[in-house]
Enzyme design. Structure first.
Site, short mmCIF file in Angstrom:
data_model
loop_
_atom_site.label_atom_id
_atom_site.label_comp_id
_atom_site.label_asym_id
_atom_site.label_seq_id
_atom_site.Cartn_x
_atom_site.Cartn_y
_atom_site.Cartn_z
N ARG A 26 0.83 -1.23 0.00
CA ARG A 26 0.00 0.00 0.00
C ARG A 26 0.85 1.26 0.00
O ARG A 26 0.51 2.24 0.67
CB ARG A 26 -0.94 0.03 1.22
CG ARG A 26 -2.04 -0.99 1.20
CD ARG A 26 -3.28 -0.45 0.51
NE ARG A 26 -4.16 -1.54 0.13
CZ ARG A 26 -5.19 -1.95 0.85
NH1 ARG A 26 -5.51 -1.35 1.95
NH2 ARG A 26 -5.93 -2.95 0.42
N ARG A 30 -3.83 6.42 0.89
CA ARG A 30 -4.43 7.56 1.60
C ARG A 30 -3.49 8.34 2.51
O ARG A 30 -3.81 9.45 2.91
CB ARG A 30 -5.60 7.05 2.45
CG ARG A 30 -6.73 6.56 1.63
CD ARG A 30 -8.06 6.84 2.33
NE ARG A 30 -9.13 6.68 1.36
CZ ARG A 30 -9.69 7.70 0.70
NH1 ARG A 30 -9.30 8.93 0.93
NH2 ARG A 30 -10.64 7.48 -0.16
N ARG A 39 -7.87 11.52 -5.40
CA ARG A 39 -9.11 10.79 -5.07
C ARG A 39 -10.34 11.71 -4.97
O ARG A 39 -11.46 11.23 -4.97
CB ARG A 39 -8.91 9.97 -3.80
CG ARG A 39 -8.09 8.72 -4.00
CD ARG A 39 -8.85 7.57 -4.64
NE ARG A 39 -9.66 6.87 -3.64
CZ ARG A 39 -10.97 7.01 -3.51
NH1 ARG A 39 -11.64 7.80 -4.31
NH2 ARG A 39 -11.61 6.34 -2.58
N ASP A 75 -6.46 -3.08 -7.68
CA ASP A 75 -7.02 -3.74 -6.51
C ASP A 75 -7.25 -5.20 -6.87
O ASP A 75 -7.48 -5.52 -8.04
CB ASP A 75 -8.34 -3.09 -6.09
CG ASP A 75 -8.76 -3.57 -4.70
OD1 ASP A 75 -8.20 -3.07 -3.71
OD2 ASP A 75 -9.60 -4.49 -4.60
N TYR A 150 -14.43 -12.66 -0.69
CA TYR A 150 -15.23 -11.47 -1.05
C TYR A 150 -16.47 -11.86 -1.85
O TYR A 150 -17.55 -11.33 -1.64
CB TYR A 150 -14.38 -10.47 -1.85
CG TYR A 150 -13.39 -9.73 -0.99
CD1 TYR A 150 -13.82 -8.77 -0.08
CD2 TYR A 150 -12.04 -10.00 -1.05
CE1 TYR A 150 -12.92 -8.10 0.74
CE2 TYR A 150 -11.12 -9.34 -0.25
CZ TYR A 150 -11.57 -8.39 0.64
OH TYR A 150 -10.69 -7.73 1.45
#
Ligand code: 1CP
Length: 342
Positions: A26, A30, A39, A75, A150
């Site tokens: 990552r 963010r 974003r 992703d 998922y």
């Protein structure tokens, strides 16, 4: 651009590198003000679909942190759209599947795909990125178990009860689903490598929730399928999961060249257990980056003193947290690079 910094690939191959290579899971995300700015204009999926923006986001941490590898901004859920599964990535939550897999019949909804056609924009992004960086680019996929979790749970899960229920109650459909995922992901990895990636990482983030016997029965054969299908690709293959101390040897035996360690295990014990032919990557506790420098430094020393001399790639034991200070990541990178040199 030509790759001039080979330290990451050398460590993956267990060759001597002139410094310990560093990258962070990552590393685009963010914690970066620039990423948060981008974003505001684009959703996460917009970034993935737009090669120019994707290249920019992938490149940013390489410049800012001085890391030895880039990881494609994408992703693990991205290939779902090419498999006929509608989903979104929801703010502060993660992937959400609109119609989760609930019955054995639902498995027939999962389609095989031609990555070079359905995911052509990923190939374009990879080419753009490789033109601009002088470090290797890592491609990646989610492993079948993590993706299946998922698809069945419909989103992030704490105890994976629906996934395990499906696995135990519908084992034929489970194996069919895992096989489709393994074949699709191997084809997608091949496409990423053909487009320019110099290494690949297979994220089985949540598989540590299975005991060893369930891993062997319900997951391992499909990991062998996946790794066998890409065995001819001459790039290092990294296999990572969280809370996987009890299955690290099996994660190696699937066909991995490098095993990614989470922060709960000790690097020397894991490296010894994995043996001389496997490189290790990891495994600083991500929360340690929030600690004062003297505490963080002692944790870095603890890890670096125990890390094998050859075949070690510095990383975190899981992804960077959003509240992380980029300046500290830069300081960690510099510290690891200079470690053992003075
Ligand atoms: O909008 C945002 O910025 C949200 C955070 C985010 C980011 C930065 C998500 C949502 N995905 C990504 C990109 C991403 N995902 C990358 C590239 C960035 C980089 O590493 O520099 C990678 C490698 C992933 C892989 C990924 N997605 C994994 C495997 C790695 C891991 O963290 O274990 C998993 C499990 C996901 C699913 C996912 N996507 C996003 C979130 C918040 C989650 C996890 C949700 C959950 O807890 O189940």
């Amino acid at each position: 651009m030509k790759i001039t910094n080979n330290s990451f690939l050398q460590a993956c191959r267990r060759e001597k590198a002139d410094h310990i290579p560093v990258w962070f899971m990552r590393q685009a995300g963010r914690y970066q003000p620039e990423y948060r700015e981008i974003r505001k204009k684009y959703t996460l999926l917009d970034i993935c679909h737009n090669p120019e923006v994707c290249a920019q986001v992938t490149h940013l941490p390489v410049e800012q942190l001085g890391v030895d590898a880039a990881i494609l901004f994408s992703d693990i859920t991205l290939p779902f759209e090419a498999m006929n599964i509608a989903f979104d990535i929801v703010e502060n939550k993660g992937p959400v599947i609109f119609e989760p897999i609930a019955t054995p019949e639902d498995v027939s909804r999962l389609l095989s795909f031609d990555a070079s056609a359905s995911l052509a924009y990923v190939g374009e992004s990879i080419k753009l990125i490789c033109d601009r960086i002088d470090v290797p680019l890592i491609g990646f996929v989610g492993a079948p178990f993590t993706l299946a979790s998922y698809l069945i749970e419909g989103g992030p899960s704490k105890n994976f009860s629906k996934s395990k229920g499906f696995m135990y109650n519908h084992s034929d459909a489970w194996h069919q689903m895992m096989n489709i995922l393994a074949l699709n992901m191997s084809a997608y990895l091949r496409y990423q490598v053909e487009s320019g990636c110099s290494a690949v990482q297979i994220f089985d983030s949540w598989v540590g929730n299975l005991g060893r016997e369930d891993y062997l029965e319900y997951v391992y054969p499909h990991m062998v399928t996946l790794f066998s299908a890409i065995a001819d690709l001459k790039v290092p293959k990294i296999h990572f999961g969280v809370v996987t101390g009890h299955i690290l040897d099996l994660m190696r035996d699937c066909g991995a060249d490098v095993v990614g360690l989470d922060w709960r295990v000790q690097v020397d014990q894991s490296a010894k257990m994995l043996g001389p032919d496997t490189a290790v990557q990891g495994n600083l506790e991500p929360s340690a980056i929030l600690a004062p420098w003297n505490v963080l430094k002692s944790k870095l020393d603890y890890l670096l003193e125990r890390a094998p001399e050859k075949g070690f790639i510095f990383n975190l034991g899981h992804g960077i947290m959003p509240q992380t200070d980029g300046e500290v990541l830069r300081r960690i990178t510099d510290y690891v690079h200079s470690y053992g040199r003075n």
